[in-house]
Design a protein around this motif. Structure first.
Motif, PDB file in Angstrom:
ATOM      1  N   VAL A 191     -58.378  54.058 -12.082  1.00  0.00           N
ATOM      2  CA  VAL A 191     -57.356  53.234 -11.439  1.00  0.00           C
ATOM      3  C   VAL A 191     -57.555  53.307  -9.928  1.00  0.00           C
ATOM      4  O   VAL A 191     -57.860  54.379  -9.385  1.00  0.00           O
ATOM      5  CB  VAL A 191     -55.943  53.728 -11.810  1.00  0.00           C
ATOM      6  N   GLY A 192     -57.405  52.168  -9.268  1.00  0.00           N
ATOM      7  CA  GLY A 192     -57.497  52.128  -7.818  1.00  0.00           C
ATOM      8  C   GLY A 192     -56.257  51.523  -7.199  1.00  0.00           C
ATOM      9  O   GLY A 192     -55.492  50.818  -7.863  1.00  0.00           O
ATOM     10  N   ILE A 193     -56.053  51.812  -5.899  1.00  0.00           N
ATOM     11  CA  ILE A 193     -54.925  51.260  -5.142  1.00  0.00           C
ATOM     12  C   ILE A 193     -55.484  50.645  -3.869  1.00  0.00           C
ATOM     13  O   ILE A 193     -56.243  51.295  -3.136  1.00  0.00           O
ATOM     14  CB  ILE A 193     -53.897  52.343  -4.768  1.00  0.00           C
ATOM     15  N   THR A 194     -55.125  49.398  -3.600  1.00  0.00           N
ATOM     16  CA  THR A 194     -55.527  48.744  -2.367  1.00  0.00           C
ATOM     17  C   THR A 194     -54.307  48.188  -1.647  1.00  0.00           C
ATOM     18  O   THR A 194     -53.221  48.086  -2.224  1.00  0.00           O
ATOM     19  CB  THR A 194     -56.510  47.587  -2.634  1.00  0.00           C
TER      20      THR A 194
ATOM     21  N   PRO B 206     -59.512  42.567  -5.234  1.00  0.00           N
ATOM     22  CA  PRO B 206     -59.255  43.397  -4.046  1.00  0.00           C
ATOM     23  C   PRO B 206     -59.837  42.779  -2.783  1.00  0.00           C
ATOM     24  O   PRO B 206     -60.952  42.258  -2.780  1.00  0.00           O
ATOM     25  CB  PRO B 206     -59.953  44.722  -4.391  1.00  0.00           C
ATOM     26  N   THR B 207     -59.046  42.825  -1.700  1.00  0.00           N
ATOM     27  CA  THR B 207     -59.512  42.306  -0.406  1.00  0.00           C
ATOM     28  C   THR B 207     -59.683  43.420   0.609  1.00  0.00           C
ATOM     29  O   THR B 207     -59.965  43.155   1.774  1.00  0.00           O
ATOM     30  CB  THR B 207     -58.518  41.266   0.142  1.00  0.00           C
ATOM     31  N   SER B 208     -59.494  44.676   0.179  1.00  0.00           N
ATOM     32  CA  SER B 208     -59.656  45.811   1.081  1.00  0.00           C
ATOM     33  C   SER B 208     -60.243  46.981   0.308  1.00  0.00           C
ATOM     34  O   SER B 208     -60.230  46.997  -0.935  1.00  0.00           O
ATOM     35  CB  SER B 208     -58.317  46.213   1.701  1.00  0.00           C
ATOM     36  N   ASP B 209     -60.757  47.944   1.031  1.00  0.00           N
ATOM     37  CA  ASP B 209     -61.264  49.151   0.381  1.00  0.00           C
ATOM     38  C   ASP B 209     -60.102  49.918  -0.233  1.00  0.00           C
ATOM     39  O   ASP B 209     -58.987  49.917   0.311  1.00  0.00           O
ATOM     40  CB  ASP B 209     -61.988  50.043   1.398  1.00  0.00           C
ATOM     41  N   PRO B 210     -60.329  50.582  -1.349  1.00  0.00           N
ATOM     42  CA  PRO B 210     -59.230  51.319  -1.981  1.00  0.00           C
ATOM     43  C   PRO B 210     -58.785  52.500  -1.126  1.00  0.00           C
ATOM     44  O   PRO B 210     -59.603  53.173  -0.491  1.00  0.00           O
ATOM     45  CB  PRO B 210     -59.843  51.789  -3.309  1.00  0.00           C
ATOM     46  N   ILE B 211     -57.471  52.711  -1.092  1.00  0.00           N
ATOM     47  CA  ILE B 211     -56.948  53.895  -0.396  1.00  0.00           C
ATOM     48  C   ILE B 211     -56.904  55.094  -1.334  1.00  0.00           C
ATOM     49  O   ILE B 211     -56.731  56.228  -0.889  1.00  0.00           O
ATOM     50  CB  ILE B 211     -55.526  53.630   0.162  1.00  0.00           C
ATOM     51  N   ALA B 212     -57.091  54.845  -2.631  1.00  0.00           N
ATOM     52  CA  ALA B 212     -57.137  55.934  -3.609  1.00  0.00           C
ATOM     53  C   ALA B 212     -57.838  55.455  -4.866  1.00  0.00           C
ATOM     54  O   ALA B 212     -57.725  54.289  -5.245  1.00  0.00           O
ATOM     55  CB  ALA B 212     -55.737  56.420  -3.953  1.00  0.00           C
ATOM     56  N   LEU B 213     -58.584  56.355  -5.489  1.00  0.00           N
ATOM     57  CA  LEU B 213     -59.236  56.101  -6.768  1.00  0.00           C
ATOM     58  C   LEU B 213     -58.963  57.289  -7.671  1.00  0.00           C
ATOM     59  O   LEU B 213     -59.188  58.436  -7.271  1.00  0.00           O
ATOM     60  CB  LEU B 213     -60.741  55.902  -6.594  1.00  0.00           C
ATOM     61  N   LEU B 214     -58.480  57.043  -8.865  1.00  0.00           N
ATOM     62  CA  LEU B 214     -58.221  58.103  -9.829  1.00  0.00           C
ATOM     63  C   LEU B 214     -58.974  57.790 -11.108  1.00  0.00           C
ATOM     64  O   LEU B 214     -58.895  56.677 -11.629  1.00  0.00           O
ATOM     65  CB  LEU B 214     -56.722  58.219 -10.157  1.00  0.00           C
ATOM     66  N   SER B 215     -59.742  58.754 -11.590  1.00  0.00           N
ATOM     67  CA  SER B 215     -60.394  58.571 -12.866  1.00  0.00           C
ATOM     68  C   SER B 215     -59.388  58.807 -13.989  1.00  0.00           C
ATOM     69  O   SER B 215     -58.373  59.469 -13.800  1.00  0.00           O
ATOM     70  CB  SER B 215     -61.568  59.542 -13.012  1.00  0.00           C
ATOM     71  N   MET B 216     -59.659  58.258 -15.153  1.00  0.00           N
ATOM     72  CA  MET B 216     -58.755  58.403 -16.272  1.00  0.00           C
ATOM     73  C   MET B 216     -58.712  59.865 -16.726  1.00  0.00           C
ATOM     74  O   MET B 216     -59.730  60.569 -16.711  1.00  0.00           O
ATOM     75  CB  MET B 216     -59.206  57.517 -17.436  1.00  0.00           C
ATOM     76  N   PRO B 217     -57.510  60.324 -17.114  1.00  0.00           N
ATOM     77  CA  PRO B 217     -57.403  61.685 -17.641  1.00  0.00           C
ATOM     78  C   PRO B 217     -58.284  61.835 -18.886  1.00  0.00           C
ATOM     79  O   PRO B 217     -58.392  60.912 -19.688  1.00  0.00           O
ATOM     80  CB  PRO B 217     -55.929  61.844 -18.003  1.00  0.00           C
TER      81      PRO B 217
END
Length: 250
Positions: A225-228, A238-249
């Motif tokens: 999961v990512g957050i932009t 997405p129009t920007s680099d992600p501020i966070a990336l989390l791999s799946m548990p």
């Protein structure tokens, strides 16, 4: 107070919005009215579940609009089944006015971190309420699922984010704590990472620093999961680099 009036107080009772005398009268009424007892219990349960939902900022005119329209809504006491009973209108007395005010206050306050229903028309209230309740139930179901797995990551400025995934439910929830508000005119957008292809999973509430968000769509084998940060309303990609990336548990 007439029995018909007492039947209409279940919502206000569940929201703790009745004065002492009416609350005591309603509690006495509950002892002999199974219909009101069940309805009050369901209202209280729905209110608690909605506490898990993400908050949506209400429109500035929401309170005035609901107060104006609620006086035109007819209420039928429980047990009515004939056309004659259906035509009865609950008197617009103190009980109804207080119920309307309680509903508006609850909506404006977000029910303590719950999601707020924005009504375009008073006739949409039932449908929107049902949608919000279903969403809250799904969110709670993911968090409480026997196979729920979580992963927590540190974000910028001391914030944290926790990803909760239930493969049995095929849904995911993102829990944010202490996130800074996005720049004006921007919003945080969640994405599923389908092994290199980003798929939108919904928007976060820009006015809330801590929230629980039911991600849109199924997990469907996503790797993470990512957050932009995106323009208000979100983006298709997405129009920007992600501020966070989390791999799946695992």
């Amino acid at each position: 107070m007439r029995t018909e009036d007492l039947h209409s107080l279940t919502g206000a009772y569940a929201l703790h919005a009745l004065p002492d005398d009416e609350r005591e009268a309603f509690q006495r009424h509950l002892a002999g009215c199974a219909t009101c007892e069940q309805e009050a219990r369901e209202f209280a349960a729905a209110t608690a579940r909605l506490g898990l939902a993400a908050t949506v900022v209400p429109a500035p005119a929401l309170k005035d609009r609901v107060l104006h329209r609620v006086t035109t809504v007819r209420q039928v006491p429980p047990g009515g089944g004939t056309a004659e009973k259906a035509r009865r209108v609950v008197p617009r007395g103190r009980g109804l006015a207080r119920w309307a005010l309680a509903a508006c206050v609850a909506a404006a306050a977000g029910l303590g971190g719950t999601a707020v229903w924005q009504y375009e028309r008073a006739q949409d209230a039932g449908q929107r309420a049902a949608q919000a309740e279903r969403r809250a139930e799904t969110l709670a179901g993911v968090l409480a699922a026997p196979d729920a797995e979580s992963r927590t990551a540190r974000l910028a400025d001391g914030a944290s984010g926790t990803l909760v995934v239930s493969r049995g439910e095929d849904r995911a929830v993102f829990l944010a704590s202490g996130m800074a508000e996005p720049p004006r005119g921007k919003v945080y957008q969640l994405w599923f990472d389908d092994h290199g292809t980003m798929r939108s999973a919904g928007l976060m509430d820009p006015g809330s620093t801590s929230q629980a968000v039911l991600m849109e769509g199924g997990v469907d084998g996503a790797a993470g999961v990512g957050i932009t940060v995106e323009p208000a309303g979100g983006s298709k990609q997405p129009t920007s680099d992600p501020i966070a990336l989390l791999s799946m548990p695992v």
